[in-house]
Each structure stands twice: as C-alpha cells, then as structure tokens.
Design a protein around this motif. Structure first.
Motif, mmCIF file in Angstrom:
data_model
loop_
_atom_site.group_PDB
_atom_site.id
_atom_site.type_symbol
_atom_site.label_atom_id
_atom_site.label_comp_id
_atom_site.label_asym_id
_atom_site.label_seq_id
_atom_site.Cartn_x
_atom_site.Cartn_y
_atom_site.Cartn_z
ATOM 1 N N ALA A 676 0.726 -1.242 -0.028
ATOM 2 C CA ALA A 676 0.286 -0.070 -0.053
ATOM 3 C C ALA A 676 0.816 1.400 0.031
ATOM 4 O O ALA A 676 0.526 2.203 -0.729
ATOM 5 N N VAL A 677 1.779 1.284 0.864
ATOM 6 C CA VAL A 677 2.734 2.392 1.020
ATOM 7 C C VAL A 677 3.731 2.548 -0.516
ATOM 8 O O VAL A 677 3.864 3.766 -0.847
ATOM 9 N N LYS A 678 3.971 1.491 -1.194
ATOM 10 C CA LYS A 678 4.696 1.650 -2.273
ATOM 11 C C LYS A 678 3.643 2.272 -3.397
ATOM 12 O O LYS A 678 3.945 3.043 -3.963
ATOM 13 N N GLU A 679 2.457 1.681 -3.177
ATOM 14 C CA GLU A 679 1.429 2.430 -4.487
ATOM 15 C C GLU A 679 1.042 3.737 -4.327
ATOM 16 O O GLU A 679 0.864 4.664 -4.991
ATOM 17 N N VAL A 680 1.141 4.112 -2.618
ATOM 18 C CA VAL A 680 1.065 5.659 -2.403
ATOM 19 C C VAL A 680 2.261 6.575 -2.975
ATOM 20 O O VAL A 680 1.919 7.544 -3.544
ATOM 21 N N MET A 681 3.214 5.972 -2.592
ATOM 22 C CA MET A 681 4.494 6.826 -3.142
ATOM 23 C C MET A 681 4.459 6.853 -4.780
ATOM 24 O O MET A 681 4.736 7.742 -5.213
ATOM 25 N N LYS A 682 4.114 5.794 -5.596
ATOM 26 C CA LYS A 682 4.049 5.792 -7.028
ATOM 27 C C LYS A 682 2.998 7.012 -7.404
ATOM 28 O O LYS A 682 3.054 7.973 -8.417
ATOM 29 N N ALA A 683 1.685 6.846 -6.586
ATOM 30 C CA ALA A 683 0.765 7.870 -7.082
ATOM 31 C C ALA A 683 1.024 9.394 -6.658
ATOM 32 O O ALA A 683 0.853 10.321 -7.235
ATOM 33 N N SER A 684 1.755 9.302 -5.491
ATOM 34 C CA SER A 684 2.494 10.840 -5.283
ATOM 35 C C SER A 684 3.426 11.320 -6.620
ATOM 36 O O SER A 684 3.369 12.577 -6.811
ATOM 37 N N TYR A 685 4.131 10.357 -7.007
ATOM 38 C CA TYR A 685 5.143 10.680 -7.833
ATOM 39 C C TYR A 685 4.458 11.178 -8.952
ATOM 40 O O TYR A 685 4.704 11.930 -10.012
ATOM 41 N N ASP A 686 3.359 10.489 -9.334
ATOM 42 C CA ASP A 686 2.571 10.527 -10.709
ATOM 43 C C ASP A 686 1.690 12.082 -10.291
ATOM 44 O O ASP A 686 1.815 12.679 -11.520
ATOM 45 N N ALA A 687 1.172 12.404 -9.194
ATOM 46 C CA ALA A 687 0.540 13.401 -8.993
ATOM 47 C C ALA A 687 1.743 14.758 -9.284
ATOM 48 O O ALA A 687 1.246 15.778 -9.975
ATOM 49 N N PHE A 688 2.915 14.466 -8.765
ATOM 50 C CA PHE A 688 4.014 15.357 -8.868
ATOM 51 C C PHE A 688 4.089 15.579 -10.318
ATOM 52 O O PHE A 688 4.493 16.842 -10.875
ATOM 53 N N LEU A 689 4.268 14.455 -11.136
ATOM 54 C CA LEU A 689 4.636 14.472 -12.502
ATOM 55 C C LEU A 689 3.723 15.221 -13.217
ATOM 56 O O LEU A 689 3.866 16.058 -14.290
ATOM 57 N N LEU A 690 2.434 14.729 -13.037
ATOM 58 C CA LEU A 690 1.280 15.483 -13.769
ATOM 59 C C LEU A 690 1.027 16.914 -13.587
ATOM 60 O O LEU A 690 0.881 17.639 -14.501
ATOM 61 N N ASP A 691 1.415 17.455 -12.528
ATOM 62 C CA ASP A 691 1.447 18.830 -12.332
ATOM 63 C C ASP A 691 2.604 19.294 -13.043
ATOM 64 O O ASP A 691 2.404 20.575 -13.765
ATOM 65 N N LEU A 692 3.746 19.070 -13.309
ATOM 66 C CA LEU A 692 4.912 19.543 -14.051
ATOM 67 C C LEU A 692 4.478 19.614 -15.493
ATOM 68 O O LEU A 692 4.739 20.604 -16.012
ATOM 69 N N ILE A 693 3.928 18.509 -16.343
ATOM 70 C CA ILE A 693 3.933 18.434 -17.729
ATOM 71 C C ILE A 693 2.540 18.807 -18.200
ATOM 72 O O ILE A 693 2.382 18.833 -19.173
ATOM 73 N N GLU A 694 1.566 18.727 -17.308
ATOM 74 C CA GLU A 694 0.033 19.095 -17.836
ATOM 75 C C GLU A 694 -0.201 20.317 -17.546
ATOM 76 O O GLU A 694 -1.270 20.808 -17.886
ATOM 77 N N GLY A 695 0.654 21.236 -17.559
ATOM 78 C CA GLY A 695 0.453 22.755 -17.417
ATOM 79 C C GLY A 695 -0.226 23.101 -16.294
ATOM 80 O O GLY A 695 -1.445 23.405 -15.934
ATOM 81 N N SER A 696 0.531 23.339 -15.128
ATOM 82 C CA SER A 696 0.245 23.960 -13.933
ATOM 83 C C SER A 696 -0.151 25.358 -14.061
ATOM 84 O O SER A 696 0.030 26.116 -15.038
ATOM 85 N N ASP A 697 -0.662 25.803 -12.750
ATOM 86 C CA ASP A 697 -1.211 27.401 -12.874
ATOM 87 C C ASP A 697 0.387 28.242 -12.821
ATOM 88 O O ASP A 697 0.174 29.556 -13.515
ATOM 89 N N ARG A 698 1.358 27.974 -12.641
ATOM 90 C CA ARG A 698 2.447 28.758 -12.976
ATOM 91 C C ARG A 698 3.291 28.339 -14.058
ATOM 92 O O ARG A 698 3.580 27.069 -14.201
ATOM 93 N N PHE A 699 3.685 29.063 -14.907
ATOM 94 C CA PHE A 699 4.748 28.913 -15.876
ATOM 95 C C PHE A 699 6.030 28.906 -15.229
ATOM 96 O O PHE A 699 6.496 29.651 -14.612
ATOM 97 N N ILE A 700 6.795 28.004 -15.876
ATOM 98 C CA ILE A 700 8.083 27.640 -15.213
ATOM 99 C C ILE A 700 9.160 28.545 -15.982
ATOM 100 O O ILE A 700 9.437 28.345 -17.256
ATOM 101 N N THR A 701 10.118 28.979 -15.136
ATOM 102 C CA THR A 701 11.285 29.763 -15.651
ATOM 103 C C THR A 701 12.452 28.849 -15.365
ATOM 104 O O THR A 701 12.615 27.908 -14.543
ATOM 105 N N LEU A 702 13.505 29.061 -15.856
ATOM 106 C CA LEU A 702 14.896 28.438 -15.861
ATOM 107 C C LEU A 702 15.272 28.188 -14.227
ATOM 108 O O LEU A 702 15.549 27.100 -13.851
#
Length: 831
Positions: A676-702
């Motif tokens: 269960a903890v492993k799957e929670v970790m993977k879901a957390s990483y997916d949420a983090f990654l989704l936020d990065l590549i799906e267009g969050s409210d903040r545009f990213i600068t270098l």
C-alpha cells in the motif's frame, strides 16, 4: 509294572498314589486274569446271564428241544440265520461261527481294551497295561485280530475314553494322536485287507467328524485361551484326514488348506454372530433395530470395537496354533477377512437406511475405519500388501462417497447463500481498528471454510482425490466470488494511470487555463457524491483522535483499508487450510512453483499446494488493485481541497500526506503495509509529474527547477525516512527516475532544450538536425519532422506511465511550459 512301555509311548504319566498312602496290595496279589475279570465285571455279567437263561427256560417248559433250536446245518431255520448274519458279519462264505464276524469281534475286543482304564479314575490307564495287552493278544487268533487292527482299536478306545470322560484329560487326546500316527504307518506299509480297510475308514471317519465339529467352533470349544486341546485336535484331524484321503480306497476327506479355511471362517462367523447377539439382543437382527429407529449407530460402534478386539485375540491366541499345527500359511488373514466381510454386511444394512451424512454416521464410519485399519494392518503383516485390495468394501465405499458428495454440495450451498447476504448487508466497517481490522464477513467466510474442512477431514472415508479437489474447488470458487465482491469498487475508485494526457496542441495553443489536477479533482468530487460505494450503514469506531487524520482520510479510503485487511486475513487462513488439505492428500511437503509470477511482499505468499491456487491468485490480484485504489484516493481525492500544490518541507499538502500515511500504517495489517505504501509513493510521484507536464497554474522559468527539485526531494524523504523499513531506498530511487528526468530537463536552458528536441525528433524520423544550430536562430517550419497534431506526437497510448524524458514529445511539453521569449518564439515559428 510301573515302568509301562505303552504308557511311555503314548506319553501318559505313571499313576502315583497320594503322599502317605501305599499302593493297594490286593491288586498286586491278583493274577492278570483276575484283574481282567474285575475290570470287565465278568462276575456280574455271569450272574445276570444265568438269571436270564433260567427265566427263558422256565417259559419254554413243555416244548420240544428241537422246536426251540433247530441246529441242523441244512435246515431252513439255519440257512435263514446264516443269510441274516453274513452281511453284518462281513462274511461271504457259508461258514459261520459265533465269533467269526468282524463287527462282533471288534466289539468283543474293544470291551477287552476298555479294561485298561482304572474303574475309579476313568481318565487314568492302569500301570499293568503292558501285561493286560499281552494277555489280550491270546485272543487275536480266535477274533481274527492282528497288530494293525489292534492299533486301530486302541486308538479308538483312547479317543472314546477322552470323549466320555468329558474331555477333561488332554493326555488322552495326545495319546490318541500318538496311536493314530502309528495307524498311519500301518496303513501306508501294511496289506490292504478289506476288513481292515473297513475298520480303519470307519474309525478314522468317526474321529475326524467329531473333531471337525469342535474345530468348526473353536472359539466356543476352546474359550479363554485354553488351546492345548486345540493343538492335539488339529493334529488328529489332519492325520486322520490324510489316512482317509491317501490310504483308504474311495476316501473323500479334504484336508487341504481350504479345509483349514473352513475351520477359520466358520468359527469366526459364529464368534461374530455372538457379538451381534450380545449387542442387539437374542433373536434380533440389525435390520430390526434400524426399522425400530433405535440407537443403531451406537450399537454398530460397539460391534466395530468388539470385532476389533476379537481380531486381536484371534491373532494372538489361535492363529499361531493354526499356523504351526494346522500348517496354514496365513490364518490371520483368513480370520480378519472373514470378520471384515461380516461387519461389511451389517454396515450395508445400516447404510441402506441412511439418507445424509450425519454425526451419528460419522461416528459409525470412524469406528469402522479404525477397526478396518487394524484388520488390514494385521492382514498385511500376515500375508503382504496384496491382500489390501481384497478387503475393500466397494459397495459401502460407493454409498459413503455419494453421501459425501451430497454433503459437500450442501456446504457449498450454505456458502453461496452467505455471499448473497454479504452483498446486501456488508458495510466494510470493522468493529474495531485496534483488534479486528477486517470485515466481519471475511471472518465468517473463513470460519465457514474452516468448519467445512475440519468436518471433511474428520469424516473417516477413503475420500478419493477428486473429492478433495471437488471440495477445494468449491471453496476456492466461494473465496474468488467473495474477492470479486471486495474489489468490486476498484473500477469506480481508481484513477486510471493510462488515461491519455492533454494533447500537445492544447498546450501549445495555451489551452491550460485549468490544470489537469484541478479538473480531475472536480471529477472525483462528483463521483464521491454519486458513488454507491459510500455506504452509510456502518460506522468506523476506535479511530485515532487526530482531527486532521479524520478530515483528510475519507470514509472511502478507510473502507478500502478494511477491504485490504480482509483480503490479507483470507491469505493467512488459506495458507493453513491448504496445508491441511495437502497433508490429507499426501502432498504435505509439496510446494507449488506456479506462483513465481506473483509479487511476494514480506512473505505474503507462503508455500501453497495446488488446491487453492486460483483463489490465491484472485486474492493477490485484488490486493494489488485495492492498494492502487487506496493510493489514488489518498493522493487524488483526500488531498483535493488543498490549493497549495507545492511539496515544500512544511507545506500543508506534505504534512497532510504524512498524517494520512501514519493513519494508513496504523490501520493496515503489517503484511499489507509495504504494498500500500509503495502504491501511495507511486501515486504521489504521478501527481507531482502530472502537475509538471500537464500545465500547472505557474509557468516555469529556468531558475524554478531548483525549487521543484527541492520539493521533490521533500516528497521522496517522506517515503525514505518517515516510513522507514516499509520500502527499500533503492525502490524509492527507482520509481523517482522518471520525475527526476523531467526535473533535469527543466534545469537546462531553452536553447539546449530546443537542440535536444531537434536531435530527438530527427532521430525519431531518421532526418538531419533542425536548423543550423543553437545560436543561429534559423528554424524553418518545413524542416520540423512532424506536426504536433500528428498522431505520432499524440498517440492513443501517450499517457503518464509512458513519459520518458528523452522523447521529443516530452521535451516539447517542457518547452511549452518554459516562460521565456526563446521558447515562445520557437513555438510560434514552428507550431
């Protein structure tokens, strides 16, 4: 005279008077003739004879002498008399003398021989027997006796004396056997005189007939283990039978092994009948007891126990004698097979009235199997394993097998009815999260399985392998159906990690006013309101008092915990039950190798045999699905109302995640926690990654990549340190590789990203490099290998789980999020 040769030859002891009493002197002073006269009671006979003759003569006074007896040789009266006595006297010639017929001669000589026994102690032979026999030999010429006939007559006299004295002196029977041995020698080597053969055959037949009656009932004849006389009788029966069979013309005696079998079978049947009579009552049968609805099961149990004891007594007492003196190769086997068949007949009568597998029947079968095991062991010890098949009661087995099949079907029907009730009533709320952290329905199901198996294993029948398999298959199907019920909300609960990502064309045209995370949160809220999974019939009790935990861990997630715990409880129970079945079917040490494809978290899978393989696979798959569902609910649903998506060290989202993980570890059983903890970790990483590549409210600068990198490190630390020991650090790093690859892309300059995109895109289409280089700022639209709208840029399988930082579409997504002029110019010119 005390040193008698005849008594020594016959094995008889010398007569010794009691201590202090001298031998009778009168007898020593008597002559042999006087002793003979006294032993035969001649004086009394003479007196009686004179009186009889006197009375006869008185009655015939006045009659002529020739009328009384006409002794003329040629008279009709004499011829008639001769014809009458020829056959009884075994005579064929016309001459006839008063002592010339063998039956009469034999009776006279037997009367003489009878005088060798003491008149007061009839079981004792006189010490003067040698002298008396010598005196009797003087009659041999007159009576037509020779040594061979004398031996036959002496054997008969000894045997007759043993019988008429109540069979209390076994020495007389032994002496008879000794004389019969002498007779057998005479019969084999002597002349075959017709008269001798008649005497021999009739004497031997009489002896054998009487002895066989005793041997046919040797349990009754030799009670209490007094078997000395049985040895002599067996020897006598065999010797007499061989004489009749081999030395007497037209002899019909049968002293083969079959005859010995007859002794054993007949006596065992009589002994078994006695057991039935003692258990049922006089003149009552098992059928009568069953029809009267009395406690027939108790009676049959008593009969089984008594039969077993009878077999043991037979083996220890009578079988050694039958083997030694009767020359039988396997007397115990014949005895136990007879008892086995006798009991089988009674058992069939009982089973004919039985319609279901009751506790009473189980007791009867258990007693019968214990008895049968004893009998078979005795038979195997006596004659080898080949006898086992002959002792199988196929008819009884078929009846019991049918009852057992019905019993199995009845138990499975109870299970199916239980599943129907569970589907309607189960709330998946545990009674307590401190002791019973699983659903009550799971406990009831495994209790049903346990009770069914315990009862099955207690039924002492030869359950064939297909019966074991039938039971295991039926119980396994119940477990699989229950598992499907436990995991039935998986599809409506789990966020699919292979959902297509936002098309690149939408990202490029800046259609990202709302991030995918927020869109997903809105969707999950609607699902929460409409999902039938939110059953309010049950209540969670004994929760931690931390208000944040209760607020952030939804009831949906809590009940998923209960479902997971229930499945792991079933796995633990299955291990024990499968071992029991494996032991029952002689597969105790067999371990299935077909589970190599299944994950093994902290020894989740114990060694299993093949019985519950399908059920185990279904339960294991369901634990994986529900663990993923827990992770998705915990990350994408329970944290949906936290606006701050950052993962800084003290941010609300990260603190809530820690609390939720603490509650997860508190509620889930120890074996369920790692997955269960492993799957929670993977879901957390997916949420983090989704936020990065799906267009969050903040545009990213270098410069933003440093912040993002720190946020992700904070997220990783939760799983490396906060739940230390549940997940290996190597696994945490491996699952983070994709996210860290994207963060690495964000750390690169826009120009570098454009060049890597150019190289990756050209490699994908086998073209040269785009433009003239990073510094030329010469990008020609026609040189771009493909349009982002092309399906190769947005294939149907373009989803989160396929994100690779070196692919052109991934690099392009990062460029779309880059908030600087170079990125905007590149996107506008080429897309």
């Amino acid at each position: 005279m005390g040193n008698s040769k005849i008594k020594r030859m016959l094995g008889l002891k010398v007569n010794t008077p009691p201590a202090g009493i001298s031998p009778v002197r009168e007898r020593r002073q008597m002559t042999l003739a006087e002793i003979m006269r006294q032993q035969m009671g001649v004086e009394q006979i003479e007196g009686g004879l004179r009186e009889t003759l006197k009375c006869t003569m008185v009655g015939q006074i006045g009659r002529k002498a020739d009328i009384i007896v006409d002794t003329n040789e040629n008279s009709d009266a004499m011829n008639s008399l001769i014809n009458c006595i020829n056959n009884p006297a075994w005579k064929t010639q016309t001459e006839c003398h008063w002592a010339d017929g063998y039956p009469l001669n034999m009776h006279l000589y037997l009367a003489l021989l009878q005088s060798i026994f003491d008149l007061k102690e009839e079981t004792l032979m006189l010490d003067e027997v040698d002298e008396l026999v010598e005196l009797m030999k003087s009659t041999w010429p007159s009576l037509g006796i020779n040594k061979a006939i004398h031996n036959v007559c002496l054997a008969w006299v000894l045997f007759q004396q043993y019988v008429i004295t109540g069979q209390i002196e076994p020495d007389l029977l032994s002496a008879t056997q000794a004389m019969v041995t002498e007779v057998s020698i005479d019969a084999k080597n002597g002349e075959k005189d017709s008269c001798y053969m008649k005497v021999l055959s009739r004497v031997m037949a009489s002896m054998q007939g009487w002895v066989e009656k005793k041997l046919m009932q040797y349990h009754e004849s030799f009670k209490g283990g007094s078997v000395y006389g049985m040895e002599a009788m067996l020897s006598l029966a065999l010797t007499a039978g061989k004489i009749i069979e081999k030395d007497v013309p037209s002899g019909t005696a049968n002293m083969s092994g079959n005859r010995m079998d007859d002794y054993i079978r007949t006596s065992m049947r009589s002994a078994f009948s006695k057991i039935l009579e003692n258990s049922l009552g006089v003149n009552r049968t098992m059928q009568m007891v069953i029809e009267e609805e009395q406690d027939s099961s108790t009676i049959l149990t008593q009969v089984a126990n008594a039969t077993e004891q009878l077999a043991i007594f037979e083996k220890e007492t009578y079988s050694p004698i039958l083997r030694r003196w009767g020359s039988h190769p396997a007397p115990t086997t014949v005895a136990v097979m007879t008892l086995h068949n006798c009991f089988g007949i009674v058992l069939k009568q009982y089973l004919a009235k039985v319609t279901s597998l009751t506790n009473e029947l189980v007791r009867v079968i258990r007693s019968a199997r214990e008895m049968e095991k004893t009998l078979i062991d005795m038979a195997v010890e006596d004659s080898g394993k080949g006898i086992v098949k002959e002792m199988m009661l196929s008819d009884v087995e078929s009846v019991v097998a049918g009852l057992l099949k019905n019993w199995i079907e009845e138990r499975l029907r109870f299970g199916r009815e239980f599943l129907i009730r569970t589907k309607e009533t189960e709330s998946w709320a545990p009674k307590s999260l401190t002791s019973e952290r699983y659903a009550s329905s799971g406990v009831e199901l495994m209790k049903l399985v346990m009770v069914t198996m315990e009862e099955f294993l207690k039924i002492p029948v030869r359950a064939r392998n297909e019966m074991v398999e039938e039971l295991a298959e039926g119980l396994g199907t119940l477990i699989q159906d229950y598992t499907s019920l436990v995991a039935s909300t998986y599809c409506s609960t789990k966020w699919s990690r292979i959902d297509p990502l936002t098309p690149l064309t939408d990202l490029i045209t800046e259609c990202t006013q709302e991030s995918r995370l927020k869109r997903f949160f809105k969707k999950i809220l609607i699902d929460d309101r409409n999902n039938s999974f939110h059953n309010t019939k049950g209540k969670i009790t004994d929760m931690p008092t931390d208000g944040q935990n209760l607020r952030r861990t939804s009831r949906r997630t809590q009940r998923l915990y209960v479902r997971i715990n229930t499945l792991y409880y079933i796995i633990d129970q299955l291990s024990a039950h499968d071992e029991s079945l494996a032991s029952f079917s002689n597969l105790k040490n067999v371990q299935s190798t077909t589970h190599a494809h299944l994950p093994n978290y902290r020894g989740v899978l114990a060694p299993f045999s093949h019985h519950f393989e399908l059920a185990l696979t279904a339960v294991q798959s369901a634990t994986q699905q529900l663990s993923e569902a827990v992770a998705d609910c915990l990350i994408f649903s329970d944290l949906h109302d936290i606006d701050d998506v950052a993962y800084t060290r003290n941010c609300p989202r990260l603190n809530t995640l820690k609390k939720n993980l603490s509650f997860l570890v508190y509620v889930l059983t120890e074996r369920a926690q790692p997955l269960a903890v492993k799957e929670v970790m993977k879901a957390s990483y997916d949420a983090f990654l989704l936020d990065l590549i799906e267009g969050s409210d903040r545009f990213i600068t270098l410069p933003d990549h440093k912040t993002i990198e720190e946020e992700f490190k904070s997220l990783k630390s939760v799983f490396c340190t906060f739940v230390d020991g549940l997940i290996a650090e190597e696994l945490v790093d491996k699952e983070a590789e994709v996210v860290e690859g994207i963060i690495e892309l964000m750390s690169k300059s826009t120009e570098r990203l454009i060049e890597e995109f150019s190289i990756a895109a050209c490699k994908a289409n086998r073209l040269g490099r785009l433009g003239a280089g990073l510094g030329s700022n010469k990008w020609e639209l026609g040189v771009v290998p493909m349009s982002p709208a092309n399906e190769k840029w947005n294939p149907p399988t373009a989803c989160l789980c396929f994100i690779i930082h070196s692919e052109p579409n991934t690099i392009l997504r990062v460029l779309c999020l880059r908030n600087d002029d170079v990125a905007n110019q590149f996107l506008k010119m080429h897309f």
